[in-house]
Design a protein around this motif. Structure first.
Motif, PDB file in Angstrom:
ATOM      1  N   LEU A  73      10.732   7.272   2.832  1.00 42.17           N
ATOM      2  CA  LEU A  73       9.317   6.997   2.932  1.00 42.17           C
ATOM      3  C   LEU A  73       8.615   6.495   2.004  1.00 42.17           C
ATOM      4  N   GLU A  74       8.982   6.768   0.573  1.00 42.45           N
ATOM      5  CA  GLU A  74       8.339   6.081  -0.496  1.00 42.45           C
ATOM      6  C   GLU A  74       8.580   4.475  -0.300  1.00 42.45           C
ATOM      7  N   GLU A  75       9.834   4.181   0.134  1.00 43.05           N
ATOM      8  CA  GLU A  75       9.930   2.792   0.361  1.00 43.05           C
ATOM      9  C   GLU A  75       9.112   1.925   1.228  1.00 43.05           C
ATOM     10  N   TRP A  76       8.459   2.711   2.165  1.00 45.88           N
ATOM     11  CA  TRP A  76       7.640   2.035   3.201  1.00 45.88           C
ATOM     12  C   TRP A  76       6.112   2.214   2.803  1.00 45.88           C
ATOM     13  N   GLU A  77       5.899   3.291   1.821  1.00 42.14           N
ATOM     14  CA  GLU A  77       4.696   3.265   1.095  1.00 42.14           C
ATOM     15  C   GLU A  77       4.379   2.149  -0.025  1.00 42.14           C
ATOM     16  N   THR A  78       5.547   1.837  -0.529  1.00 34.00           N
ATOM     17  CA  THR A  78       5.533   0.750  -1.568  1.00 34.00           C
ATOM     18  C   THR A  78       5.140  -0.576  -0.662  1.00 34.00           C
ATOM     19  N   THR A  79       5.919  -0.832   0.209  1.00 33.36           N
ATOM     20  CA  THR A  79       5.782  -1.980   0.910  1.00 33.36           C
ATOM     21  C   THR A  79       4.474  -2.058   1.569  1.00 33.36           C
ATOM     22  N   PHE A  80       3.619  -1.002   1.925  1.00 32.07           N
ATOM     23  CA  PHE A  80       2.446  -0.805   2.449  1.00 32.07           C
ATOM     24  C   PHE A  80       1.306  -1.653   1.426  1.00 32.07           C
ATOM     25  N   ARG A  81       1.584  -0.880   0.158  1.00 27.05           N
ATOM     26  CA  ARG A  81       0.643  -1.007  -1.122  1.00 27.05           C
ATOM     27  C   ARG A  81       0.743  -2.453  -1.409  1.00 27.05           C
ATOM     28  N   HIS A  82       2.158  -2.985  -1.288  1.00 38.76           N
ATOM     29  CA  HIS A  82       2.360  -4.467  -1.722  1.00 38.76           C
ATOM     30  C   HIS A  82       1.541  -5.322  -0.841  1.00 38.76           C
ATOM     31  N   PHE A  83       1.636  -5.341   0.465  1.00 38.73           N
ATOM     32  CA  PHE A  83       1.134  -6.059   1.422  1.00 38.73           C
ATOM     33  C   PHE A  83      -0.388  -5.703   1.831  1.00 38.73           C
ATOM     34  N   GLN A  84      -0.908  -4.498   1.500  1.00 40.46           N
ATOM     35  CA  GLN A  84      -2.303  -4.399   1.150  1.00 40.46           C
ATOM     36  C   GLN A  84      -2.909  -4.954   0.059  1.00 40.46           C
ATOM     37  N   GLU A  85      -2.330  -5.069  -1.012  1.00 41.00           N
ATOM     38  CA  GLU A  85      -2.876  -5.827  -2.073  1.00 41.00           C
ATOM     39  C   GLU A  85      -2.980  -7.231  -1.852  1.00 41.00           C
ATOM     40  N   ARG A  86      -1.774  -7.866  -1.325  1.00 41.97           N
ATOM     41  CA  ARG A  86      -2.049  -9.272  -0.859  1.00 41.97           C
ATOM     42  C   ARG A  86      -3.204  -9.369   0.192  1.00 41.97           C
ATOM     43  N   THR A  87      -3.249  -8.513   1.090  1.00 43.97           N
ATOM     44  CA  THR A  87      -4.405  -8.758   1.882  1.00 43.97           C
ATOM     45  C   THR A  87      -5.715  -8.672   1.374  1.00 43.97           C
ATOM     46  N   HIS A  88      -5.686  -7.709   0.422  1.00 41.92           N
ATOM     47  CA  HIS A  88      -7.232  -7.786  -0.300  1.00 41.92           C
ATOM     48  C   HIS A  88      -7.514  -9.134  -1.075  1.00 41.92           C
ATOM     49  N   ARG A  89      -6.526  -9.773  -1.403  1.00 42.78           N
ATOM     50  CA  ARG A  89      -6.727 -11.108  -1.874  1.00 42.78           C
ATOM     51  C   ARG A  89      -7.080 -12.136  -1.119  1.00 42.78           C
ATOM     52  N   LEU A  90      -7.023 -11.927  -0.191  1.00 36.36           N
ATOM     53  CA  LEU A  90      -7.398 -12.928   1.291  1.00 36.36           C
ATOM     54  C   LEU A  90      -8.838 -12.830   1.571  1.00 36.36           C
ATOM     55  N   PHE A  91      -9.512 -11.843   1.057  1.00 39.59           N
ATOM     56  CA  PHE A  91     -10.752 -11.644   1.437  1.00 39.59           C
ATOM     57  C   PHE A  91     -11.893 -12.475   0.662  1.00 39.59           C
ATOM     58  N   ASP A  92     -12.565 -13.111   1.474  1.00 41.29           N
ATOM     59  CA  ASP A  92     -13.712 -13.878   1.031  1.00 41.29           C
ATOM     60  C   ASP A  92     -15.097 -13.413   1.140  1.00 41.29           C
ATOM     61  N   PRO A  93     -15.252 -12.835  -0.192  1.00 40.37           N
ATOM     62  CA  PRO A  93     -16.701 -12.054  -0.239  1.00 40.37           C
ATOM     63  C   PRO A  93     -17.976 -12.884   0.161  1.00 40.37           C
ATOM     64  N   LYS A  94     -17.982 -14.137  -0.138  1.00 45.83           N
ATOM     65  CA  LYS A  94     -19.012 -15.168   0.310  1.00 45.83           C
ATOM     66  C   LYS A  94     -19.314 -14.994   2.070  1.00 45.83           C
ATOM     67  N   LYS A  95     -18.137 -15.113   2.780  1.00 45.89           N
ATOM     68  CA  LYS A  95     -18.145 -15.246   4.089  1.00 45.89           C
ATOM     69  C   LYS A  95     -17.983 -13.644   4.911  1.00 45.89           C
ATOM     70  N   GLY A  96     -17.559 -12.735   3.778  1.00 42.02           N
ATOM     71  CA  GLY A  96     -17.483 -11.317   4.596  1.00 42.02           C
ATOM     72  C   GLY A  96     -16.213 -11.570   5.358  1.00 42.02           C
TER      73      GLY A  96
END
Length: 756
Positions: A486-509
């Protein structure tokens, strides 16, 4: 079993399809020429083969073409309209004529012809019929743009008529009634041609190659007794004339049982399937049935590499696809949960490779990238892991999840091994794999097959990888997998969640894509399904699911949700589904409801229309590939599974019923929303026979005014209903002591309910 008990008889469109369980795509010995499609005005034929048309002649009045009915003002209806059988019914001169078609084994189509005294003596026509009545039984090969290489036709001594058009197979028509005349013709389908063919049909006759025929038809003319009567006619096919004749004659004796079996299967299905009643528009009530029956046709019996029932994405192109298969089976689960779950299990378990490539029943790959690698659809397209989890939440089943878990693990690990670059970003091989074929957002050259692994970092794919990992952790916890797993999947979740956050454009929302080399955001220009700018894609809303986005990002994206009710996101089920699911996840129920109502108001009347125009698609009576704003120029497939996503939109975003993430007990969510013009006191919109966990539900929405609605729930097997609002405040619920509950809700507001 009482065949009148469950199926909702109605005035359905006289057009549709019938399921062909013998057809499994390009697989030697199983290709059975596709589903059966209705033929104008009253007939059915294999999509790529011969057909059976049946007409009636009353004196000089012919009922054979659509124009015959229209010119006499006679309404042709289909009271029975399922994937197993379809009927045609009309009245004329004191009699009711009913023709019911079904498949009889692999190689025959049967039609039961019934004539009875009309229920309304003052119906169409003028008084009781006194003229002779004949049944016209017509075997037909489909019209072709070029002439046949060769055609032949002749009759047997018993009146069976055999037909052949190169390259075959042979077809034969037979009747349980005596045959008075027979004939055939090869030119246009007209009454004059029919009369000429019958006049020349007293001798067996062949049609030469020199005829340059583009259509081949043969007709039997059979007198009907004056009294009420029931008879069977059939069309058989075979590699030889004898095989075709034998199939037709055999069908005459087997058709009644085949029809009975089809209706028994229909009754089993509709005993668990939900139905609409009350003040829903007529076309909505009937199109709900088309949705459920079309979805039902997506389930194929075991064939080839598939050891269990399996989902095809469309009837005319039988292959498995993770995206469409899971979405269709999530929807099918509301009517036949066990079959839906078995089909999803087959899809993942029996796949020839871990990524579940798009393939036929013979194991052949159907979607291949430019470098020759086999592709399956991504974890972003149609939210496959989300669909699986929702299927579980309908009636939690650790046993089913235990069987499905390892194949789903192999799928996600394949993506982690093969579709993650050296910097840890998930990438697509090509846009076919992404689901958004040729999108300029990912592939400016719009090839479909071009290698994209170093072209863009897609925002939705990072989120989908995170979502899939989160679902695996939920499944793993439900079936008791080890903590380190289960920790493997939570680690994978956090990894791609962080990548997702880096693709947010705050100027455009918005969440967006980035170029791998420069890190700049991608700007996507070009005409794509009516949109000139697809920089902000509907799939970029996936971070709103499963808590992937930060609260600040979610708040910013929510401001743009209403803007996605536009081209192209509102015309393709795959996009509309993601938009409405994202709205539901963050409590923006009005946006989901408005988009759903707009789609349904456009699509349901089109699916229920009585005319085949505009030619030739989409076919009425079944679902179709997409939902354009106008049918003019439409050119896409009919009987495409995900077109029935309209039923999910109605269930989840208008009635507002959806499953609860809490698996203990009978818990669910309600978020009613109706178009403003429907919110009239005194109206009632009902969804009955909904099966969920251990309860059976009847739900009713009774508008009180423009803002409030009374929700009435009748629950079989329940003694108490608790309802809480968005702030967790208890909502007063009235109880009649017999399983009927009522409470006042507000449109566009979500509620959590629990039954005990």
């Amino acid at each position: 079993m009482n065949s009148d008990r469950y199926f909702p008889f109605d005035e359905y469109t006289p057009h549709g399809y019938l399921r062909n369980p013998y057809d499994a795509g390009p697989f030697h010995g199983l290709d059975a020429r596709g589903a059966l499609v209705s033929l104008p005005a009253t007939g059915f034929g294999w999509v790529s083969g011969a057909g059976l048309r049946v007409g009636v002649q009353v004196g000089e009045d012919l009922f054979l073409t659509s124009e015959d009915f229209e010119s006499r003002g006679v309404q042709l209806l289909s009271p029975y309209h399922t994937s197993g059988a379809q009927s045609f019914r009309w009245e004329w001169k004191g009699r009711t004529f009913t023709l019911t078609f079904c498949l009889v084994g692999r190689d025959a189509i049967g039609c039961r012809a019934e004539v009875a005294r009309a229920e309304t003596p003052a119906g169409a026509g003028s008084g009781p019929v006194s003229e002779p009545v004949h049944l016209l039984v017509i075997g037909t090969f489909p019209r072709r743009p070029r002439s046949w290489d060769g055609t032949r036709g002749f009759s047997d001594s018993d009146g069976t008529l055999r037909l052949y058009a190169d390259p075959g197979p042979w077809a034969a028509v037979a009747s349980s009634l005596p045959v008075a005349e027979h004939g055939f013709w090869t030119d246009a389908f007209t009454h004059e041609a029919l009369r000429d063919a019958l006049a020349a049909g007293e001798q067996p006759k062949g049609v030469s190659r020199a005829s340059q025929a583009t259509q081949l038809l043969g007709v039997l003319r059979c007198p009907l007794p004056a009294a009420d009567v029931q008879a069977w006619v059939a069309l058989g096919r075979g590699d030889t004339a004898d095989q075709a004749s034998d199939a037709a004659r055999r069908a005459l004796g087997e058709a009644e049982q085949a029809l009975a079996h089809a209706k028994e299967a229909d009754e089993r299905f509709w005993s668990k399937a939900p139905r609409l009643s009350g003040d829903w528009p007529d076309s909505w009530r009937r199109s709900w049935v088309y949705d459920l029956e079309s979805t039902r046709m997506m389930v194929q019996p075991p064939a080839g590499i598939f050891r269990g029932p399996w989902p095809t994405w469309m009837a005319g192109h039988q292959r498995v696809v993770v995206a469409e298969g899971t979405l269709d089976m999530f929807r099918h689960g509301w009517a036949d949960l066990e079959e839906a779950r078995q089909a999803v299990l087959t899809l993942f378990r029996d796949a020839p490779e871990d990524q579940v490539p798009c393939c036929w029943a013979n194991g052949g790959y159907n979607m291949v990238a430019g470098d020759g690698s086999a592709c399956g659809t991504s974890p972003a397209w149609c939210l496959p892991f989300h669909n699986v989890w929702c299927l579980h939440l309908m009636a939690p089943s650790p046993e089913w999840l235990s069987q499905l878990y390892q194949p789903m693990v192999r799928y996600l690990r394949w993506w982690l091994r093969n579709r993650v670059d050296e910097d840890g970003w998930a990438v697509y091989k090509c846009t076919w794999e992404s689901g958004e074929d040729c999108t300029p957002r990912l592939d400016p050259e719009e090839t479909g097959f071009k290698d994209l692994t170093r072209t863009a970092r897609p925002g939705e794919l990072q989120a989908a990888m995170a979502m899939s990992a989160r679902v695996l952790s939920l499944i793993g916890a439900a079936i008791g997998r080890p903590a380190e797993e289960l920790e493997e999947w939570e680690t994978t979740f956090r990894h791609f969640q962080e990548r997702t956050h880096r693709l947010f454009d705050p100027k455009k929302g918005h969440f967006r894509d980035r170029f791998p080399v420069t890190g700049a955001f991608v700007e996507a220009k070009g005409d794509y399904w009516g949109a000139t700018d697809v920089t902000h894609d509907a799939l970029h809303l996936i971070p709103l699911l499963y808590g992937i986005a930060t609260p600040e990002q979610q708040e910013a994206v929510e401001q743009h949700l209403a803007a996605f009710n536009a081209l192209p996101w509102c015309i393709w089920p795959s996009w509309t589904y993601v938009v409405t699911e994202a709205c539901r996840a963050v409590g923006r129920h009005s946006e989901a409801g408005r988009m759903s109502a707009d789609v349904l108001s456009r699509v349901y009347p089109e699916n229920d229309r009585r005319s085949l125009s505009p030619y030739p698609h989409p076919h009425p009576g079944v679902t179709r590939e997409y939902w354009p704003l106008s049918l003019e120029g439409y050119d896409a497939s009919s009987l495409y599974g995900w077109g029935a996503t309209t039923s999910l939109l109605l269930l989840r975003h208008l009635v507002g019923f959806s499953e609860s993430e809490e698996t203990e007990g009978v818990r669910f969510r309600l978020a009613p929303w109706l178009p403003e013009e429907w919110r009239l006191p005194g109206r009632a919109y009902r969804l009955t026979n909904l099966h969920y966990r251990r309860c059976q539900f009847d739900l009713e929405l009774r508008p009180l005014d423009g803002e409030r609605v009374e929700m009435a729930l009748t629950l079989v097997g329940a003694s108490r209903l608790e309802v809480r609002g968005s702030g967790q405040d208890a909502v007063p619920v009235s109880d009649d002591g017999h399983g009927a509950f009522r409470f006042t809700a507000r449109f566009g507001v979500g509620y959590a309910a629990a039954v005990s």
